[in-house]
Write an enzyme that holds these catalytic residues in place. Structure first.
Site, PDB file in Angstrom:
ATOM      1  N   TYR A 154      52.988  38.520  38.187  1.00 15.41           N
ATOM      2  CA  TYR A 154      50.977  38.492  37.829  1.00 15.41           C
ATOM      3  C   TYR A 154      50.683  37.188  38.456  1.00 15.41           C
ATOM      4  O   TYR A 154      49.641  36.934  39.151  1.00 15.41           O
ATOM      5  CB  TYR A 154      51.771  37.877  36.374  1.00 15.41           C
ATOM      6  CG  TYR A 154      50.387  37.748  35.306  1.00 15.41           C
ATOM      7  CD1 TYR A 154      49.637  38.910  34.986  1.00 15.41           C
ATOM      8  CD2 TYR A 154      50.530  36.787  34.816  1.00 15.41           C
ATOM      9  CE1 TYR A 154      48.362  38.954  34.783  1.00 15.41           C
ATOM     10  CE2 TYR A 154      48.753  36.586  33.996  1.00 15.41           C
ATOM     11  CZ  TYR A 154      48.273  37.576  33.674  1.00 15.41           C
ATOM     12  OH  TYR A 154      46.962  37.720  33.078  1.00 15.41           O
ATOM     13  N   LYS A 161      46.010  31.449  35.283  1.00 20.79           N
ATOM     14  CA  LYS A 161      45.121  31.744  33.765  1.00 20.79           C
ATOM     15  C   LYS A 161      46.338  29.412  33.327  1.00 20.79           C
ATOM     16  O   LYS A 161      45.531  29.425  32.076  1.00 20.79           O
ATOM     17  CB  LYS A 161      46.526  32.358  32.927  1.00 20.79           C
ATOM     18  CG  LYS A 161      45.761  34.250  33.197  1.00 20.79           C
ATOM     19  CD  LYS A 161      44.438  34.155  32.699  1.00 20.79           C
ATOM     20  CE  LYS A 161      44.273  35.459  32.001  1.00 20.79           C
ATOM     21  NZ  LYS A 161      43.196  35.110  32.301  1.00 20.79           N
TER      22      LYS A 161
END
Length: 255
Positions: A154, A161
């Site tokens: 990720y 995020k």
């Protein structure tokens, strides 16, 4: 029987196709009585096409969150279709190939900065752009993916995020005195268009399906959409700065 969003006007970003979380939110919002406006970036005809699949095809306006002129004119362009904005759904995230699924340490600043601008900074930017249209009692809901841990592959999107979660807290403090709530919904992994850019999606999804106490269906955006609509409604008037998990309970489990 009245719906949760009867009489409300909601602007929804991030509708790409009918499998996107934002489309599920748009569908549920209309079901609950909302009047909606969608935004799209780039190939606007694609968003206009998928909008026709909604019960009441809504207007679509262009929004590139990296374009200062488009942000500056957003309230004016939105006012052409709705008199105010009672709810905003932020479902915007993007990373160039060098910032996700590659070598995290070797990513260059340009790729990292672009990821942060599109995926993190866009939340307060969107709130600022639409604030002239948002009355007390309005709500902003952003789509999150749990950033309390590092997910394989990720990379800078995970950092973005984490930044989104921080930005939401600060935004909740900034807009609270105006009666505007800001919350995030942390979804489990869903097989959306965005997920195609995550090289280890299948690995993460398999773990979710094995461990989530309530189970998890990577093709079902409906449960996340319902959670978003609940936060857009008047039923959580004292809730702001929260990260509400709609992930089948995965986040509470250990090994």
């Amino acid at each position: 029987m009245s719906g949760l969003l009867d009489g409300k006007c909601v602007l929804i970003t991030g509708v790409i196709n009918h499998a996107s979380i934002a489309f599920g939110v748009a569908q549920r919002a209309q079901h609950e009585g909302a009047r909606i406006v969608l935004t799209g970036h780039g190939r606007l005809h694609m968003v206009e096409h998928v909008a026709q699949r909604l019960p009441n095809p809504p207007p679509v306006i262009e929004l590139d969150v990296t374009d200062a002129a488009q942000l500056a004119s957003l309230a004016e362009r939105t006012r052409e279709f709705v008199p105010r904005v009672d709810g905003v759904v932020h479902s915007i995230a993007w990373a160039p190939p060098g910032a996700i699924g590659a070598d995290f340490v070797a990513a260059n600043w340009d790729d990292a900065a672009r990821t942060l601008q599109v995926s993190t900074w866009s939340l307060p930017a969107l709130a600022h752009a639409l604030s002239p249209l948002m009355p007390p009692g309005s709500a902003i809901v952003g789509i999150d993916f749990d950033a309390s841990v590092a997910w394989p592959g990720y990379d800078w999107m995970g950092v973005a995020k984490a930044g989104l979660e921080g930005a939401a807290r600060y935004l909740a403090c900034a807009l609270g005195p105006r009666g505007i709530r800001v919350n995030l919904v942390a979804s489990g992994p869903l097989r959306t268009a965005a997920a195609r850019g995550e090289p280890r999606f299948d690995e993460i999804a398999a773990a979710w399906q094995a461990r989530a106490p309530l189970g998890w269906d990577t093709a079902d955006t409906g449960k996340v959409a319902r959670t978003c609509v609940a936060l857009l409604s008047d039923w959580l008037p004292a809730t702001t700065g929260e990260i509400v998990h709609a992930d089948g309970g995965f986040h509470v489990t250990g090994l």
